[in-house]
Design a protein around this motif. Sequence first.
Motif, PDB file in Angstrom:
ATOM      1  N   VAL A 276      71.443  62.019  43.312  1.00  0.00           N
ATOM      2  CA  VAL A 276      71.129  61.864  41.892  1.00  0.00           C
ATOM      3  C   VAL A 276      69.916  60.956  41.722  1.00  0.00           C
ATOM      4  O   VAL A 276      69.061  61.192  40.849  1.00  0.00           O
ATOM      5  CB  VAL A 276      72.355  61.324  41.128  1.00  0.00           C
ATOM      6  N   ASN A 277      69.786  59.925  42.542  1.00  0.00           N
ATOM      7  CA  ASN A 277      68.629  59.052  42.485  1.00  0.00           C
ATOM      8  C   ASN A 277      67.340  59.827  42.760  1.00  0.00           C
ATOM      9  O   ASN A 277      66.310  59.593  42.128  1.00  0.00           O
ATOM     10  CB  ASN A 277      68.774  57.922  43.507  1.00  0.00           C
ATOM     11  N   ILE A 278      67.383  60.761  43.695  1.00  0.00           N
ATOM     12  CA  ILE A 278      66.176  61.500  44.083  1.00  0.00           C
ATOM     13  C   ILE A 278      65.948  62.721  43.198  1.00  0.00           C
ATOM     14  O   ILE A 278      64.814  62.994  42.783  1.00  0.00           O
ATOM     15  CB  ILE A 278      66.270  61.926  45.561  1.00  0.00           C
ATOM     16  N   LEU A 279      67.014  63.461  42.876  1.00  0.00           N
ATOM     17  CA  LEU A 279      66.881  64.759  42.213  1.00  0.00           C
ATOM     18  C   LEU A 279      67.274  64.746  40.744  1.00  0.00           C
ATOM     19  O   LEU A 279      66.935  65.667  40.006  1.00  0.00           O
ATOM     20  CB  LEU A 279      67.735  65.796  42.942  1.00  0.00           C
ATOM     21  N   GLY A 280      68.017  63.736  40.314  1.00  0.00           N
ATOM     22  CA  GLY A 280      68.470  63.688  38.936  1.00  0.00           C
ATOM     23  C   GLY A 280      69.869  64.240  38.779  1.00  0.00           C
ATOM     24  O   GLY A 280      70.557  64.564  39.749  1.00  0.00           O
TER      25      GLY A 280
ATOM     26  N   LYS B 260      60.234  58.117  46.803  1.00  0.00           N
ATOM     27  CA  LYS B 260      58.782  58.095  46.610  1.00  0.00           C
ATOM     28  C   LYS B 260      58.132  59.355  47.186  1.00  0.00           C
ATOM     29  O   LYS B 260      57.225  59.938  46.580  1.00  0.00           O
ATOM     30  CB  LYS B 260      58.183  56.842  47.235  1.00  0.00           C
ATOM     31  N   LEU B 261      58.593  59.781  48.360  1.00  0.00           N
ATOM     32  CA  LEU B 261      58.022  60.978  48.979  1.00  0.00           C
ATOM     33  C   LEU B 261      58.247  62.212  48.098  1.00  0.00           C
ATOM     34  O   LEU B 261      57.343  63.038  47.927  1.00  0.00           O
ATOM     35  CB  LEU B 261      58.638  61.196  50.360  1.00  0.00           C
ATOM     36  N   VAL B 262      59.437  62.348  47.542  1.00  0.00           N
ATOM     37  CA  VAL B 262      59.712  63.489  46.673  1.00  0.00           C
ATOM     38  C   VAL B 262      58.908  63.386  45.381  1.00  0.00           C
ATOM     39  O   VAL B 262      58.297  64.361  44.933  1.00  0.00           O
ATOM     40  CB  VAL B 262      61.222  63.595  46.383  1.00  0.00           C
TER      41      VAL B 262
ATOM     42  N   ASP C  12      56.129  61.939  44.907  1.00  0.00           N
ATOM     43  CA  ASP C  12      54.706  62.126  45.184  1.00  0.00           C
ATOM     44  C   ASP C  12      54.378  63.516  45.706  1.00  0.00           C
ATOM     45  O   ASP C  12      53.228  63.785  46.068  1.00  0.00           O
ATOM     46  CB  ASP C  12      54.226  61.072  46.194  1.00  0.00           C
ATOM     47  N   GLY C  13      55.384  64.401  45.785  1.00  0.00           N
ATOM     48  CA  GLY C  13      55.120  65.791  46.096  1.00  0.00           C
ATOM     49  C   GLY C  13      55.034  66.160  47.554  1.00  0.00           C
ATOM     50  O   GLY C  13      54.548  67.249  47.896  1.00  0.00           O
ATOM     51  N   PHE C  14      55.537  65.321  48.441  1.00  0.00           N
ATOM     52  CA  PHE C  14      55.376  65.588  49.869  1.00  0.00           C
ATOM     53  C   PHE C  14      56.181  66.794  50.348  1.00  0.00           C
ATOM     54  O   PHE C  14      55.847  67.373  51.378  1.00  0.00           O
ATOM     55  CB  PHE C  14      55.751  64.343  50.684  1.00  0.00           C
ATOM     56  N   ILE C  15      57.249  67.170  49.644  1.00  0.00           N
ATOM     57  CA  ILE C  15      57.986  68.369  50.054  1.00  0.00           C
ATOM     58  C   ILE C  15      57.817  69.495  49.038  1.00  0.00           C
ATOM     59  O   ILE C  15      58.478  70.527  49.136  1.00  0.00           O
ATOM     60  CB  ILE C  15      59.482  68.082  50.282  1.00  0.00           C
ATOM     61  N   GLY C  16      56.929  69.323  48.080  1.00  0.00           N
ATOM     62  CA  GLY C  16      56.768  70.321  47.045  1.00  0.00           C
ATOM     63  C   GLY C  16      57.938  70.308  46.086  1.00  0.00           C
ATOM     64  O   GLY C  16      58.512  69.258  45.784  1.00  0.00           O
ATOM     65  N   GLU C  17      58.324  71.494  45.606  1.00  0.00           N
ATOM     66  CA  GLU C  17      59.462  71.597  44.707  1.00  0.00           C
ATOM     67  C   GLU C  17      60.760  71.562  45.511  1.00  0.00           C
ATOM     68  O   GLU C  17      60.946  72.370  46.415  1.00  0.00           O
ATOM     69  CB  GLU C  17      59.402  72.906  43.925  1.00  0.00           C
TER      70      GLU C  17
END
Length: 382
Positions: A192-196, A138-140, A142-147
């Motif tokens: 993979v769940n977070i980044l694909g 969710k944090l990723v 929603d953009g909390f760390i940017g790209e």
Amino acid sequence: MDKIKPVKVGLIGSGCISETYLQNMTTLFSALDVVGCSDLIEERSRRRAEQFGIRQMTNEQILNDPEIEIVVNTTYPTSHYLINKQALLAGKNVYCEKMMAVELSEADELMALARKKNLRIGMAPDTFLGASLQTARKLVDDGFIGEPLNAVAMVVRGYHLDTPTEPTFAFVFEPGGGIPFDMGGYYLNALVNILGPVRRCGGFVKQRQPKKPFVNPHNPRYGQTYDMNTPSMLVGAMEFECGCMGTLSLIADGFGETPRLEIYGTQGTLILADPNTYGLPIYLIRNSANGPTERFQIPLTHGYTDSHRGLGVADMAWAIRHNRPHRASGEMGYHVFELVHGIWKSSKSGIMYQMQSRCERPAALPAGFVGSPTLWEGALDN
């Protein structure tokens, strides 16, 4: 939360990990109705059946029971392919403890068979569905760390025959059971769940020198030798389709256990918990308005904080009843399996390996199903 007809489940392989699966599947998830368990060693299945108030069955009885819809395969890795194939041929959906086979060609066959028979394959680990890694997702998102720019995944876990008796988990020395296959799934499923999915990979693989001795004088096989029939170290580099780069280090020749999982972005860094767990704290590092970086412990936005192996089985049950994709999918499991083999192939050839498979990121669990464990299953009704 909707009420659905529970999905009947049979478990094959009543060894150590089956206890946790059965504890959770018989008490935590309303979508599951565990019918029975089996094992080639009858005493083991008898003990589990008595422990959880289910039937002691044979493999054949589970496979031939027309009401059982999911077979949970918790056998040794060298048996995964055969049991998975038998279950699919019997018309059962399969959820397999990591990984689904030993050879990539075996996994190809299983995936093709499941498609032909319109059945589902699910594969552990399901820890990426736990509170920590779903909060990180969710944090990723929603953009909390940017790209996301770079991911680092590492575990040092000593696999040594230095105890007075032979190790409980002897499969870690056999094909399909070494640290890339035993532990790699936790780290790769999380990423993979977070980044694909991953586009290509490369790296190095090492196999422990053959004919290693039993080193503990209290071991009855002291002085005898054993072979390590699977890689004991893997160091890889990955290029994700999203543009993020990553490194993976899996080491079985050290001592102790050192897990590490971090994702670095243009605006922040996520320090994640051991992906072999469900609900440990996670941390976010951001630049403050005044310049210095600040580190925050992030409240978990999701449920499933304890050892909830079997969560992926429950999600499969809800998916069957709602006719939606299940999250711990065969496609994701195959992609991770190919990734381990791809790094291994790269080590042999000296050439970057182009991934042949891809998978979509599984749907994130909805946030907010926190508090009492009785509320958590509502997240699966989505």
